[in-house]
Design an enzyme around this catalytic site. Sequence first.
Site, PDB file in Angstrom:
ATOM      1  N   LYS A 143     127.520  -8.081 -11.554  1.00  0.00           N
ATOM      2  CA  LYS A 143     128.521  -7.300 -11.153  1.00  0.00           C
ATOM      3  C   LYS A 143     128.365  -6.944  -9.572  1.00  0.00           C
ATOM      4  O   LYS A 143     127.310  -7.184  -9.039  1.00  0.00           O
ATOM      5  CB  LYS A 143     128.711  -5.839 -11.819  1.00  0.00           C
ATOM      6  CG  LYS A 143     128.855  -6.124 -13.514  1.00  0.00           C
ATOM      7  CD  LYS A 143     129.037  -4.898 -14.049  1.00  0.00           C
ATOM      8  CE  LYS A 143     129.392  -4.971 -15.614  1.00  0.00           C
ATOM      9  NZ  LYS A 143     129.568  -3.758 -16.344  1.00  0.00           N
TER      10      LYS A 143
ATOM     11  N   ARG B 190     121.459  -9.085 -24.209  1.00  0.00           N
ATOM     12  CA  ARG B 190     121.641  -7.744 -24.233  1.00  0.00           C
ATOM     13  C   ARG B 190     120.493  -7.037 -24.037  1.00  0.00           C
ATOM     14  O   ARG B 190     120.407  -5.886 -23.471  1.00  0.00           O
ATOM     15  CB  ARG B 190     122.498  -7.406 -25.528  1.00  0.00           C
ATOM     16  CG  ARG B 190     123.904  -8.240 -25.886  1.00  0.00           C
ATOM     17  CD  ARG B 190     124.984  -7.394 -24.856  1.00  0.00           C
ATOM     18  NE  ARG B 190     125.147  -6.082 -25.267  1.00  0.00           N
ATOM     19  CZ  ARG B 190     126.161  -5.425 -24.746  1.00  0.00           C
ATOM     20  NH1 ARG B 190     127.021  -5.811 -23.986  1.00  0.00           N
ATOM     21  NH2 ARG B 190     126.253  -4.169 -25.331  1.00  0.00           N
TER      22      ARG B 190
ATOM     23  N   THR C 286     124.154   0.351 -21.864  1.00  0.00           N
ATOM     24  CA  THR C 286     125.227   0.550 -20.799  1.00  0.00           C
ATOM     25  C   THR C 286     124.957   1.486 -19.730  1.00  0.00           C
ATOM     26  O   THR C 286     125.210   1.301 -18.808  1.00  0.00           O
ATOM     27  CB  THR C 286     126.583   0.810 -21.758  1.00  0.00           C
ATOM     28  OG1 THR C 286     126.699  -0.024 -22.590  1.00  0.00           O
ATOM     29  CG2 THR C 286     127.597   1.131 -20.715  1.00  0.00           C
TER      30      THR C 286
ATOM     31  N   TYR D  55     138.489  -7.465 -19.828  1.00  0.00           N
ATOM     32  CA  TYR D  55     138.054  -6.324 -20.584  1.00  0.00           C
ATOM     33  C   TYR D  55     139.284  -5.632 -21.212  1.00  0.00           C
ATOM     34  O   TYR D  55     139.281  -4.370 -21.430  1.00  0.00           O
ATOM     35  CB  TYR D  55     137.698  -5.180 -19.598  1.00  0.00           C
ATOM     36  CG  TYR D  55     135.907  -5.215 -18.934  1.00  0.00           C
ATOM     37  CD1 TYR D  55     135.055  -5.349 -19.756  1.00  0.00           C
ATOM     38  CD2 TYR D  55     135.614  -5.593 -17.668  1.00  0.00           C
ATOM     39  CE1 TYR D  55     133.781  -5.239 -19.382  1.00  0.00           C
ATOM     40  CE2 TYR D  55     134.425  -5.365 -17.217  1.00  0.00           C
ATOM     41  CZ  TYR D  55     133.475  -5.486 -18.182  1.00  0.00           C
ATOM     42  OH  TYR D  55     132.061  -5.609 -17.674  1.00  0.00           O
TER      43      TYR D  55
ATOM     44  N   ASN E 141     126.735  -0.767 -13.290  1.00  0.00           N
ATOM     45  CA  ASN E 141     125.641  -0.977 -14.131  1.00  0.00           C
ATOM     46  C   ASN E 141     125.186  -2.523 -14.063  1.00  0.00           C
ATOM     47  O   ASN E 141     124.441  -2.960 -14.911  1.00  0.00           O
ATOM     48  CB  ASN E 141     125.951  -0.589 -15.581  1.00  0.00           C
ATOM     49  CG  ASN E 141     127.095  -1.134 -16.377  1.00  0.00           C
ATOM     50  OD1 ASN E 141     127.866  -2.328 -15.701  1.00  0.00           O
ATOM     51  ND2 ASN E 141     127.282  -0.827 -17.565  1.00  0.00           N
TER      52      ASN E 141
ATOM     53  N   GLU F 163     134.730 -15.247 -23.990  1.00  0.00           N
ATOM     54  CA  GLU F 163     134.426 -14.683 -22.658  1.00  0.00           C
ATOM     55  C   GLU F 163     133.997 -16.076 -21.716  1.00  0.00           C
ATOM     56  O   GLU F 163     134.389 -16.393 -20.547  1.00  0.00           O
ATOM     57  CB  GLU F 163     133.190 -13.871 -22.662  1.00  0.00           C
ATOM     58  CG  GLU F 163     133.914 -12.380 -23.056  1.00  0.00           C
ATOM     59  CD  GLU F 163     132.797 -11.378 -22.990  1.00  0.00           C
ATOM     60  OE1 GLU F 163     131.617 -11.738 -22.730  1.00  0.00           O
ATOM     61  OE2 GLU F 163     133.159 -10.404 -23.366  1.00  0.00           O
TER      62      GLU F 163
ATOM     63  N   ARG G 145     119.285  -2.929 -16.175  1.00  0.00           N
ATOM     64  CA  ARG G 145     119.686  -1.836 -15.912  1.00  0.00           C
ATOM     65  C   ARG G 145     119.173  -0.628 -15.502  1.00  0.00           C
ATOM     66  O   ARG G 145     119.460   0.201 -14.730  1.00  0.00           O
ATOM     67  CB  ARG G 145     120.965  -1.443 -16.892  1.00  0.00           C
ATOM     68  CG  ARG G 145     122.257  -2.440 -16.905  1.00  0.00           C
ATOM     69  CD  ARG G 145     122.851  -2.108 -18.259  1.00  0.00           C
ATOM     70  NE  ARG G 145     124.297  -2.831 -18.101  1.00  0.00           N
ATOM     71  CZ  ARG G 145     125.146  -2.992 -19.471  1.00  0.00           C
ATOM     72  NH1 ARG G 145     124.914  -2.716 -20.389  1.00  0.00           N
ATOM     73  NH2 ARG G 145     126.146  -3.631 -18.833  1.00  0.00           N
TER      74      ARG G 145
ATOM     75  N   PHE H 112     137.919   5.254 -18.950  1.00  0.00           N
ATOM     76  CA  PHE H 112     137.306   4.771 -17.987  1.00  0.00           C
ATOM     77  C   PHE H 112     137.773   3.402 -17.445  1.00  0.00           C
ATOM     78  O   PHE H 112     137.369   2.632 -16.475  1.00  0.00           O
ATOM     79  CB  PHE H 112     135.714   4.431 -18.389  1.00  0.00           C
ATOM     80  CG  PHE H 112     135.769   3.560 -19.657  1.00  0.00           C
ATOM     81  CD1 PHE H 112     135.590   2.311 -19.541  1.00  0.00           C
ATOM     82  CD2 PHE H 112     135.406   4.249 -20.731  1.00  0.00           C
ATOM     83  CE1 PHE H 112     135.348   1.463 -20.582  1.00  0.00           C
ATOM     84  CE2 PHE H 112     135.131   3.224 -21.870  1.00  0.00           C
ATOM     85  CZ  PHE H 112     135.240   2.040 -21.729  1.00  0.00           C
TER      86      PHE H 112
ATOM     87  N   HIS I 270     127.077  -7.602 -16.884  1.00  0.00           N
ATOM     88  CA  HIS I 270     127.765  -7.662 -17.980  1.00  0.00           C
ATOM     89  C   HIS I 270     127.255  -8.773 -18.940  1.00  0.00           C
ATOM     90  O   HIS I 270     126.487  -9.968 -18.570  1.00  0.00           O
ATOM     91  CB  HIS I 270     129.306  -8.145 -18.062  1.00  0.00           C
ATOM     92  CG  HIS I 270     130.052  -8.354 -19.236  1.00  0.00           C
ATOM     93  ND1 HIS I 270     130.248  -7.790 -20.026  1.00  0.00           N
ATOM     94  CD2 HIS I 270     130.039  -9.865 -19.789  1.00  0.00           C
ATOM     95  CE1 HIS I 270     130.917  -8.506 -21.116  1.00  0.00           C
ATOM     96  NE2 HIS I 270     130.647  -9.723 -20.861  1.00  0.00           N
TER      97      HIS I 270
HETATM   98  P1  RTP Z   1     129.589  -4.679 -20.351  1.00  0.00           P
HETATM   99  O1  RTP Z   1     130.922  -5.063 -21.439  1.00  0.00           O
HETATM  100  O2  RTP Z   1     130.150  -4.488 -19.093  1.00  0.00           O
HETATM  101  O3  RTP Z   1     128.803  -5.751 -20.764  1.00  0.00           O
HETATM  102  O4  RTP Z   1     129.007  -3.268 -20.894  1.00  0.00           O
HETATM  103  P2  RTP Z   1     128.664  -2.930 -22.427  1.00  0.00           P
HETATM  104  O5  RTP Z   1     128.977  -3.947 -23.298  1.00  0.00           O
HETATM  105  O6  RTP Z   1     127.086  -2.260 -22.109  1.00  0.00           O
HETATM  106  O7  RTP Z   1     129.390  -1.614 -22.532  1.00  0.00           O
HETATM  107  P3  RTP Z   1     131.242  -1.475 -22.828  1.00  0.00           P
HETATM  108  O8  RTP Z   1     131.382  -0.652 -23.941  1.00  0.00           O
HETATM  109  O9  RTP Z   1     131.708  -2.831 -23.184  1.00  0.00           O
HETATM  110  O10 RTP Z   1     131.756  -1.056 -21.781  1.00  0.00           O
HETATM  111  C1  RTP Z   1     132.243  -1.963 -20.600  1.00  0.00           C
HETATM  112  C2  RTP Z   1     131.983  -1.058 -19.296  1.00  0.00           C
HETATM  113  O11 RTP Z   1     132.767   0.063 -19.029  1.00  0.00           O
HETATM  114  C3  RTP Z   1     132.071   1.110 -18.540  1.00  0.00           C
HETATM  115  N1  RTP Z   1     132.188   2.212 -19.298  1.00  0.00           N
HETATM  116  N2  RTP Z   1     132.159   3.315 -18.779  1.00  0.00           N
HETATM  117  N3  RTP Z   1     131.944   6.661 -21.055  1.00  0.00           N
HETATM  118  C4  RTP Z   1     131.998   5.816 -19.957  1.00  0.00           C
HETATM  119  O12 RTP Z   1     132.204   6.259 -18.743  1.00  0.00           O
HETATM  120  C5  RTP Z   1     132.107   4.267 -20.183  1.00  0.00           C
HETATM  121  N4  RTP Z   1     131.841   3.543 -21.211  1.00  0.00           N
HETATM  122  C6  RTP Z   1     131.719   2.057 -20.808  1.00  0.00           C
HETATM  123  C7  RTP Z   1     130.557   0.568 -18.293  1.00  0.00           C
HETATM  124  O13 RTP Z   1     130.417   0.337 -16.875  1.00  0.00           O
HETATM  125  C8  RTP Z   1     130.492  -0.662 -19.047  1.00  0.00           C
HETATM  126  O14 RTP Z   1     129.726  -1.580 -18.575  1.00  0.00           O
HETATM  127 MG    MG Z   2     130.786  -4.854 -23.328  1.00  0.00          MG
END
Ligand code: RTP
Ligand code: MG
Length: 141
Positions: free
Chosen positions: A11, A87, A93, A51, A114, A128, A104, A59, A117
């Site tokens: 990122k 992962r 996250t 996304y 973070n 993806e 992370r 968010f 992805h």
């Molecule tokens: P990513 O898709 O980027 O790999 O991250 P992830 O699976 O760990 O988390 P995801 O739930 O898919 O969320 C995508 C991105 O959105 C931001 N986020 N902010 N509560 C919050 O403020 C919140 N929740 C998610 C994070 O930057 C996350 O990587």
């Molecule tokens: Mg995700």
Amino acid sequence: MAVEQTLSIIKPDAVRKNLIGAIVSRFEQAGLSVVAQRMLLLSRAQAEGFYAEHQGKPFFDGLVDFMTSGPVVVQVLSGENAIALNRELMGATDPAKAAPGTIRADYAEAINKNAVHGSDSPTSAAREVAYFFATHEVNLR
Ligand code: RTP
Ligand code: MG
């Protein structure tokens, strides 16, 4: 276990901090191979489409702002159990909750900046990978 492909994004925060090499090293040392890779500046439409599952969440707009704030590196990683392994290497996250030694935990500053992805399931990975790469680009070896 099967050999899988997964989509990884380094990122904008990590690119700005010159962490591309350090992050790719972690993947390679864990047994994942880079089979396709490109640096690009995402358009808002590209980030929103990528996304799309998060559209409407509080968010979402901030996530799109961040993902378009600078260049990213999109890459396809291949290896045994690649989706879950990536992962694990990434960590949770929220970097404050990520296990010690994960990408992370070591490199991310906040949940909304973070560092990486990674696809979260075989269905997401297929979508993806195809979002960024043509079939002939991900089958070079
Ligand atoms: P990513 O898709 O980027 O790999 O991250 P992830 O699976 O760990 O988390 P995801 O739930 O898919 O969320 C995508 C991105 O959105 C931001 N986020 N902010 N509560 C919050 O403020 C919140 N929740 C998610 C994070 O930057 C996350 O990587
Ligand atoms: Mg995700």
